[in-house]
Each structure stands twice: as structure tokens, then as C-alpha cells.
Design a protein around this motif. Structure first.
Motif, PDB file in Angstrom:
ATOM      1  N   GLY A 106     -13.218   0.291  -2.316  1.00 17.93           N
ATOM      2  CA  GLY A 106     -13.367   1.572  -1.611  1.00 17.93           C
ATOM      3  C   GLY A 106     -13.443   2.759  -2.537  1.00 17.93           C
ATOM      4  O   GLY A 106     -12.901   3.816  -2.233  1.00 17.93           O
ATOM      5  N   ARG A 107     -14.112   2.611  -3.706  1.00 19.15           N
ATOM      6  CA  ARG A 107     -14.218   3.712  -4.653  1.00 19.15           C
ATOM      7  C   ARG A 107     -15.679   4.106  -4.862  1.00 19.15           C
ATOM      8  O   ARG A 107     -16.085   4.394  -5.976  1.00 19.15           O
ATOM      9  CB  ARG A 107     -13.572   3.323  -5.989  1.00 19.15           C
ATOM     10  CG  ARG A 107     -12.067   3.172  -5.944  1.00 19.15           C
ATOM     11  CD  ARG A 107     -11.385   4.514  -5.625  1.00 19.15           C
ATOM     12  NE  ARG A 107      -9.939   4.400  -5.575  1.00 19.15           N
ATOM     13  CZ  ARG A 107      -9.245   4.129  -4.475  1.00 19.15           C
ATOM     14  NH1 ARG A 107      -9.882   3.899  -3.338  1.00 19.15           N
ATOM     15  NH2 ARG A 107      -7.947   4.079  -4.487  1.00 19.15           N
TER      16      ARG A 107
ATOM     17  N   THR B  33     -18.407  -0.912   2.978  1.00 18.17           N
ATOM     18  CA  THR B  33     -17.553  -1.712   3.870  1.00 18.17           C
ATOM     19  C   THR B  33     -16.313  -2.232   3.150  1.00 18.17           C
ATOM     20  O   THR B  33     -15.454  -2.846   3.786  1.00 18.17           O
ATOM     21  CB  THR B  33     -18.337  -2.903   4.438  1.00 18.17           C
ATOM     22  OG1 THR B  33     -18.818  -3.691   3.364  1.00 18.17           O
ATOM     23  CG2 THR B  33     -19.475  -2.458   5.330  1.00 18.17           C
ATOM     24  N   SER B  34     -16.216  -2.019   1.852  1.00 24.88           N
ATOM     25  CA  SER B  34     -15.044  -2.396   1.059  1.00 24.88           C
ATOM     26  C   SER B  34     -14.683  -3.869   1.214  1.00 24.88           C
ATOM     27  O   SER B  34     -13.526  -4.213   1.459  1.00 24.88           O
ATOM     28  CB  SER B  34     -13.851  -1.526   1.412  1.00 24.88           C
ATOM     29  OG  SER B  34     -14.157  -0.177   1.184  1.00 24.88           O
TER      30      SER B  34
ATOM     31  N   ARG C 137     -18.134  -2.079  -4.645  1.00 29.79           N
ATOM     32  CA  ARG C 137     -17.184  -2.420  -3.592  1.00 29.79           C
ATOM     33  C   ARG C 137     -16.866  -1.205  -2.727  1.00 29.79           C
ATOM     34  O   ARG C 137     -15.742  -1.034  -2.270  1.00 29.79           O
ATOM     35  CB  ARG C 137     -15.888  -2.966  -4.193  1.00 29.79           C
ATOM     36  CG  ARG C 137     -16.068  -4.296  -4.888  1.00 29.79           C
ATOM     37  CD  ARG C 137     -14.772  -4.946  -5.241  1.00 29.79           C
ATOM     38  NE  ARG C 137     -15.023  -6.115  -6.075  1.00 29.79           N
ATOM     39  CZ  ARG C 137     -15.027  -6.096  -7.401  1.00 29.79           C
ATOM     40  NH1 ARG C 137     -14.798  -4.978  -8.051  1.00 29.79           N
ATOM     41  NH2 ARG C 137     -15.248  -7.195  -8.077  1.00 29.79           N
ATOM     42  N   GLY C 138     -17.860  -0.366  -2.535  1.00 26.97           N
ATOM     43  CA  GLY C 138     -17.696   0.779  -1.643  1.00 26.97           C
ATOM     44  C   GLY C 138     -18.219   0.407  -0.277  1.00 26.97           C
ATOM     45  O   GLY C 138     -18.382  -0.759   0.050  1.00 26.97           O
TER      46      GLY C 138
ATOM     47  N   SER D 104      -8.607  -0.586   9.994  1.00 26.68           N
ATOM     48  CA  SER D 104      -7.271  -0.428   9.426  1.00 26.68           C
ATOM     49  C   SER D 104      -6.250  -0.721  10.514  1.00 26.68           C
ATOM     50  O   SER D 104      -6.509  -0.525  11.693  1.00 26.68           O
ATOM     51  CB  SER D 104      -7.078   0.994   8.908  1.00 26.68           C
ATOM     52  OG  SER D 104      -7.101   1.891   9.987  1.00 26.68           O
TER      53      SER D 104
END
Length: 148
Positions: free
Chosen positions: A20-21, A30-31, A27-28, A42
């Protein structure tokens, strides 16, 4: 070698995934969670036994049987154990407290004496319950069987 100089072996420690970076990290977006659905949100936590909406095993299998809440469970003690205790300690009276001290029964166990094994010593046995054949063998050896 000192504690402050210790290091893990080379290549044995991997850096954690930075999720999520942003898109540049690969890896942004949909993380790594895929697209939509409960698992991507979440706060998601699956209920125990949840099978994706399929009828869970716990509900598929029928209930049966009965457990009596008033049942009384006795710890069985055979005559050969009483004979061994009489030989070891050289006593003529054996009760539940003596059995507890010597590790034959637990602290809160109720004791039932059963007729497995041979009894040659003349002993007076005190317990919560006796089988008929155990009483017969104890009296045949010259002892007595007393119910608490």
C-alpha cells in the motif's frame, strides 16, 4: 564474541513487504488483496467454521445423544494395585487417602475397587464402591471391604 556484535547470517533475514505504498512499489492499488469482496475490506475477520456460505459442517451433522449431568464417575482400582500397596508399605488398612498419597488416584477421585488381579494379603479396604467379586476376594483373603 559479544552480544552487541551478534548479527544474523547473510541472506537469512528478508525485508518485509511494503504494502500500500503506491503504484511504483508494485504493491499499491489493491495491496495484494485482489478486487472487491469481503476479504479486501478493512476490518474483515472470518467467523469460526465459516465455509464461504456453504452450510457449515457443524450444522450439517445432526445432533444426537444425551449426557447425564448427574452421572457419578469412579476411578477403578484393581486388587493387584492394592496388593502392591500392601507389600510396599506393609499396612493392613488401605483407604482412599492412602491411595491418594501414593499416586494411585487423584485428589478428587471417587474410588471403585475391581477384582482384577490376585489378593493374598489380609487387608481392610475402605473405598467409595466395590464390585461384588472384589468384595468376595477381599473377604476370602481374610480382610474386610468397607464402603464410605
Amino acid at each position: 564474541m559479544k552480544l552487541h556484535t551478534l548479527k544474523p547470517a547473510e541472506r537469512s533475514v528478508k525485508a518485509g513487504k511494503r504494502i500500500g505504498r503506491g503504484q511504483g512499489s508494485t504493491r499499491g492499488g489493491t495491496s495484494t488483496r485482489g478486487h472487491k469482496g469481503a476479504k479486501s475490506r478493512s476490518g474483515y475477520s472470518q467467523k469460526i467454521g465459516f465455509e464461504g456460505g456453504q452450510m457449515p459442517l457443524q450444522r450439517r451433522v445432526p445432533k444426537f445423544g444425551f449426557t447425564n449431568p448427574n452421572r457419578v464417575i469412579y476411578k477403578p482400582v484393581n486388587l493387584d494395585a492394592i496388593q502392591a500397596l500392601a507389600d510396599k508399605l506393609g499396612v493392613t488398612a488401605i483407604n482412599v487417602e492412602l491411595m491418594r498419597e501414593n499416586g494411585i488416584v487423584g485428589k478428587s477421585d471417587l474410588v471403585k475397587v475391581l477384582a482384577n488381579g490376585a489378593l493374598t494379603a489380609k487387608v481392610d479396604v475402605t473405598a467409595n464402591k466395590f464390585s461384588a467379586s472384589a468384595v468376595e476376594l477381599i473377604e476370602k483373603a481374610g480382610g474386610t471391604a468397607t464402603v464410605i
